[in-house]
Design a protein around this motif. Structure first.
Motif, PDB file in Angstrom:
ATOM      1  N   ASP A   1       2.523   7.117 -10.782  1.00 47.63           N
ATOM      2  CA  ASP A   1       3.805   6.789 -11.423  1.00 47.63           C
ATOM      3  C   ASP A   1       4.876   6.457 -10.391  1.00 47.63           C
ATOM      4  OD1 ASP A   1       2.710   7.217 -13.948  1.00 47.63           O
ATOM      5  OD2 ASP A   1       3.261   9.345 -13.952  1.00 47.63           O
ATOM      6  N   ALA A   2       4.914   7.223  -9.314  1.00 46.78           N
ATOM      7  CA  ALA A   2       5.931   6.995  -8.278  1.00 46.78           C
ATOM      8  C   ALA A   2       5.745   5.640  -7.619  1.00 46.78           C
ATOM      9  CB  ALA A   2       5.863   8.109  -7.236  1.00 46.78           C
TER      10      ALA A   2
ATOM     11  N   ASN B   1       0.815  -1.203   0.000  1.00 48.60           N
ATOM     12  CA  ASN B   1       0.000   0.000   0.000  1.00 48.60           C
ATOM     13  C   ASN B   1       0.853   1.260   0.000  1.00 48.60           C
ATOM     14  OD1 ASN B   1      -1.032   2.043   2.494  1.00 48.60           O
ATOM     15  ND2 ASN B   1      -2.336   1.909   0.699  1.00 48.60           N
ATOM     16  N   SER B   2       0.372   2.261  -0.746  1.00 48.86           N
ATOM     17  CA  SER B   2       0.919   3.613  -0.673  1.00 48.86           C
ATOM     18  C   SER B   2      -0.250   4.559  -0.435  1.00 48.86           C
ATOM     19  CB  SER B   2       1.643   3.976  -1.974  1.00 48.86           C
ATOM     20  OG  SER B   2       2.131   5.304  -1.909  1.00 48.86           O
ATOM     21  N   SER B   3      -0.175   5.371   0.617  1.00 50.07           N
ATOM     22  CA  SER B   3      -1.297   6.227   1.012  1.00 50.07           C
ATOM     23  C   SER B   3      -0.948   7.695   0.828  1.00 50.07           C
ATOM     24  CB  SER B   3      -1.678   5.967   2.472  1.00 50.07           C
ATOM     25  OG  SER B   3      -2.102   4.632   2.651  1.00 50.07           O
ATOM     26  N   ARG B   4      -1.894   8.448   0.290  1.00 52.55           N
ATOM     27  CA  ARG B   4      -1.739   9.884   0.087  1.00 52.55           C
ATOM     28  C   ARG B   4      -3.039  10.578   0.475  1.00 52.55           C
ATOM     29  NH1 ARG B   4       2.495   8.070  -0.377  1.00 52.55           N
ATOM     30  NH2 ARG B   4       4.094   8.316  -1.992  1.00 52.55           N
ATOM     31  N   GLY B   5      -2.933  11.720   1.137  1.00 49.71           N
ATOM     32  CA  GLY B   5      -4.124  12.483   1.458  1.00 49.71           C
ATOM     33  C   GLY B   5      -4.851  12.912   0.205  1.00 49.71           C
TER      34      GLY B   5
ATOM     35  N   ALA C   1       9.365  -1.532  -7.291  1.00 50.14           N
ATOM     36  CA  ALA C   1      10.704  -2.051  -7.603  1.00 50.14           C
ATOM     37  C   ALA C   1      11.600  -1.998  -6.373  1.00 50.14           C
ATOM     38  CB  ALA C   1      11.311  -1.256  -8.751  1.00 50.14           C
ATOM     39  N   SER C   2      11.514  -0.916  -5.600  1.00 43.79           N
ATOM     40  CA  SER C   2      12.314  -0.798  -4.376  1.00 43.79           C
ATOM     41  C   SER C   2      11.894  -1.837  -3.342  1.00 43.79           C
ATOM     42  CB  SER C   2      12.160   0.605  -3.789  1.00 43.79           C
ATOM     43  OG  SER C   2      12.628   1.590  -4.684  1.00 43.79           O
ATOM     44  N   PHE C   3      10.576  -2.112  -3.276  1.00 45.57           N
ATOM     45  CA  PHE C   3      10.087  -3.116  -2.330  1.00 45.57           C
ATOM     46  C   PHE C   3      10.697  -4.479  -2.643  1.00 45.57           C
ATOM     47  CE2 PHE C   3       7.119  -6.486  -1.219  1.00 45.57           C
ATOM     48  CZ  PHE C   3       6.887  -6.230   0.124  1.00 45.57           C
TER      49      PHE C   3
ATOM     50  N   GLN D   1      -2.777   1.445 -14.863  1.00 47.73           N
ATOM     51  CA  GLN D   1      -1.506   0.921 -14.370  1.00 47.73           C
ATOM     52  C   GLN D   1      -1.694  -0.387 -13.597  1.00 47.73           C
ATOM     53  OE1 GLN D   1       1.057   2.579 -15.611  1.00 47.73           O
ATOM     54  NE2 GLN D   1      -0.492   3.991 -16.430  1.00 47.73           N
ATOM     55  N   GLY D   2      -2.947  -0.753 -13.336  1.00 46.43           N
ATOM     56  CA  GLY D   2      -3.234  -2.026 -12.689  1.00 46.43           C
ATOM     57  C   GLY D   2      -3.375  -1.979 -11.187  1.00 46.43           C
TER      58      GLY D   2
END
Length: 251
Positions: free
Chosen positions: A185-186, A173-177, A192-194, A226-227
């Motif tokens: 995109d980020a 998960n990536s969370s943004r307000g 990849a870093s994970f 992007q899926g």
């Protein structure tokens, strides 16, 4: 100069007066404490009676509240009538919709507060993942964490939001307000870093889950291309916003 005897008599009188005053004050204090205790007992009795009234009211309202719960829990699609002229809504349906609106508003306010204090992942996303993974993939989570940090061999530090692992899948998960296309995109780079940080999951396919408070349609469409699964505040604290039948990409 007064004789010693007179000094002694006056001293005794002063002591007697002092003892009398102290005794009187103690009597007042005891009376005051008795009064406080009486008031407290009365207050406790009022609270007890109030609790009894509330319980009786809840018992009387239980059938009605159960009906409202069932209305609120029905899928939205099941409530859509497939007729040229929809049947008039009854009072229970209107009230159920008001309940849903109030709940959505409450969840959104909660989300805004959590985002303001930097606790969106912990307070909103983390508690929702188990339910969402079960509903979307019919799998049970056996590892769940929030805010995982790792250091890569080259010294880089990477910070990930929530991670849920089943026996067949990793959900990152990536969370943004506020979610934007650049955030989408980020997230691809973050995946990849994970993989670099957690090689122990290299044999498991990964699903990316983006979470936000409210998502705009164009951003949702871009994230789907992007899926990615997209979560936002709704009837539930966090709920899937992708179109029905959407199948997220396995990375």
């Amino acid at each position: 100069m007064l004789p010693v005897g007179e000094h002694g008599d006056r001293l005794l009188e002063a002591v007697d007066r002092f003892i009398s005053r102290v005794g009187a004050e103690l009597d007042k204090l005891c009376s005051s404490q008795d009064g406080i205790q009486t008031e407290l007992r009365g207050l406790k009795e009022e609270v007890r009676l109030f609790d009894q009234h509330v319980q009786a009211l809840e018992e009387a309202m239980r059938p009605f509240l159960e009906e409202m719960r069932l209305y609120a829990a029905e899928p939205r699609a099941a409530k859509t009538l497939q007729h040229d002229s929809p049947a008039p809504r009854n009072d229970a349906q209107c009230f159920a919709e008001e309940i849903r609106e109030d709940r959505r508003e409450m969840n959104l306010r909660w989300g805004e507060i959590a985002n303001k204090h930097g606790t969106m992942v912990r307070d909103l996303v983390y508690p929702s993942l188990e339910r969402i993974v079960r509903e979307m993939f019919h799998q049970e989570i056996h590892e769940l964490s929030a805010r995982s940090i790792c250091r890569l061999p080259d010294g880089r530090m990477k910070d990930f939001d929530a991670i849920a692992v089943t026996r067949e899948l990793v959900c990152l998960n990536s969370s943004r307000g506020t979610l934007s296309n650049p955030d989408v995109d980020a997230f691809i780079t973050e995946i990849a870093s994970f993989r670099e940080c957690f090689p122990e999951y290299r044999d498991l396919p990964l699903v990316g889950i983006l979470a936000t408070l409210a998502v705009e349609e164009n951003v949702l469409s871009y994230a789907e291309k992007q899926g990615f699964l997209v979560l936002a505040v709704g009837d539930e604290i966090m709920e899937v916003k992708n179109r029905p039948g959407f199948e997220p990409k396995r990375w």
